[in-house]
Design an enzyme around this catalytic site. Structure first.
Site, PDB file in Angstrom:
ATOM      1  N   LYS A   8     105.811  39.916 -15.235  1.00  0.00           N
ATOM      2  CA  LYS A   8     104.468  39.901 -15.758  1.00  0.00           C
ATOM      3  C   LYS A   8     103.444  40.145 -14.473  1.00  0.00           C
ATOM      4  O   LYS A   8     102.329  40.747 -14.982  1.00  0.00           O
ATOM      5  CB  LYS A   8     104.168  38.438 -16.191  1.00  0.00           C
ATOM      6  CG  LYS A   8     105.073  38.485 -17.518  1.00  0.00           C
ATOM      7  CD  LYS A   8     104.712  39.055 -18.629  1.00  0.00           C
ATOM      8  CE  LYS A   8     105.503  38.761 -19.990  1.00  0.00           C
ATOM      9  NZ  LYS A   8     105.465  39.668 -21.119  1.00  0.00           N
TER      10      LYS A   8
ATOM     11  N   TYR B  66     111.184  36.916 -15.249  1.00  0.00           N
ATOM     12  CA  TYR B  66     110.230  36.953 -16.309  1.00  0.00           C
ATOM     13  C   TYR B  66     108.665  36.864 -15.390  1.00  0.00           C
ATOM     14  O   TYR B  66     107.834  37.820 -15.815  1.00  0.00           O
ATOM     15  CB  TYR B  66     110.165  35.689 -16.902  1.00  0.00           C
ATOM     16  CG  TYR B  66     109.121  35.656 -18.173  1.00  0.00           C
ATOM     17  CD1 TYR B  66     109.078  36.391 -19.333  1.00  0.00           C
ATOM     18  CD2 TYR B  66     108.135  34.754 -17.867  1.00  0.00           C
ATOM     19  CE1 TYR B  66     108.025  36.448 -20.214  1.00  0.00           C
ATOM     20  CE2 TYR B  66     106.904  34.579 -18.929  1.00  0.00           C
ATOM     21  CZ  TYR B  66     107.141  35.461 -19.907  1.00  0.00           C
ATOM     22  OH  TYR B  66     106.188  35.361 -20.860  1.00  0.00           O
TER      23      TYR B  66
ATOM     24  N   VAL C 256     111.356  49.544 -27.163  1.00  0.00           N
ATOM     25  CA  VAL C 256     110.570  50.127 -26.230  1.00  0.00           C
ATOM     26  C   VAL C 256     110.959  50.215 -24.920  1.00  0.00           C
ATOM     27  O   VAL C 256     110.336  51.290 -24.071  1.00  0.00           O
ATOM     28  CB  VAL C 256     109.389  49.069 -25.900  1.00  0.00           C
ATOM     29  CG1 VAL C 256     108.731  48.892 -27.537  1.00  0.00           C
ATOM     30  CG2 VAL C 256     109.973  47.900 -25.563  1.00  0.00           C
TER      31      VAL C 256
END
Length: 285
Positions: A191, A187, A84
């Site tokens: 998000k 991370y 992806v």
């Protein structure tokens, strides 16, 4: 008359990051198949040497095993190895989906970079190496989590607009975007950005009746968290931080995703929904 979710007959769902046995992607794919969808499943084509022991013991075959589960429910399945983080691979995935099923209705952006040395202070993020390729670990997380979500949402939104029948995009975020804990810079930042992208694209695609939402899980029992020792360490983590006193399951997340794709969730868009068992920002005293 029993209450049931509707709006799935003849629909096609794409679920990324769907190949792990203990995961979020697999239960999401299975739940959507149970609801009535045909399902496209993507994974990275993991080397079997990297499988956790329970997958090896089960003779697990990544997305092919999940495809078998979908077919056993009477639905069609298309497993596709796809990266992806590569926009060309995403465009090819759209083409394969339309070629196989003629349409796409729901896209669940669940693929995420593995926990691989990025949980350190931002100043200490090192170099991630694969063969002759050297990429900062920050960039690896961003490429899969954020860029992958963007590439998928962009490409499949175009297909949905062309179809003219609306649809739903669900981005898998994380409670980390709210907690903003030390040693989660790459991370958590990815998000936070996903949450923002969700709201923006919901406003842009609303006139085409394409809903865009994010679900933000807390601590979920998956193989991604196998680096956290089970026993006292795990029990203390769950007991001290989760108000409901247990870790989540992939099925917990799958129920919410399925609702957001259903006709009953048709007036929900632009939201980030935290599904975390009542995750506490600080441990119980």
């Amino acid at each position: 008359m029993a209450y049931s979710l509707t709006g799935f007959d003849g629909k096609v769902a794409v679920v990324t990051g769907a190949g792990r046995m203990r995961s979020i992607g697999r239960p999401v794919a299975v739940a959507l198949a149970q609801a009535g969808c045909d399902v496209v499943l993507t994974g990275t084509g993991r080397n079997r040497d990297s499988y956790p022991q329970d997958e090896r013991d089960a003779g697990w075959c990544d997305i092919d095993s999940v495809a078998q589960e979908v077919r056993a429910l009477g639905r069609r399945a298309l497993p596709v190895v796809a990266d992806v983080s590569d926009p060309a691979a995403v465009d090819l995935l759209v083409a394969k989906t339309v070629d196989a099923f003629g349409r796409v209705d729901f896209v669940i952006n669940n693929a995420g970079a593995a926990r691989a040395g990025d949980r350190v202070p931002a100043a200490d993020l090192a170099i991630w190496r694969s063969g002759d390729l050297a990429i900062e670990k920050w960039q690896k997380v961003m490429d899969v989590n954020l860029n992958g979500t963007f590439y998928m949402s962009r490409a499949f939104a175009r297909q949905m607009r062309e179809q003219g029948n609306g649809g739903a995009i669900i981005n898998v975020s994380s409670v980390a975007a709210e907690l903003l804990a030390p040693q989660t810079s790459a991370y958590a930042a990815s998000k936070v950005a996903i949450n923002g992208l969700t709201t923006i694209m919901a406003r842009e695609l609303g006139p085409e009746q394409i809903r865009v939402n994010a679900v933000a899980p807390g601590i979920v029992e998956t193989s991604r968290l196998d680096d956290v020792p089970r026993g006292k360490v795990w029990d203390d983590l769950v007991g001290n931080y989760i108000a409901l006193g247990r870790a989540g399951t992939g099925e917990d997340i799958a129920h919410l995703v399925t609702f957001l794709c259903s006709e009953q969730g048709a007036w929900i868009s632009g939201q980030t929904i935290y599904i975390d068992g009542g995750h506490l920002p600080t441990p119980r005293q």
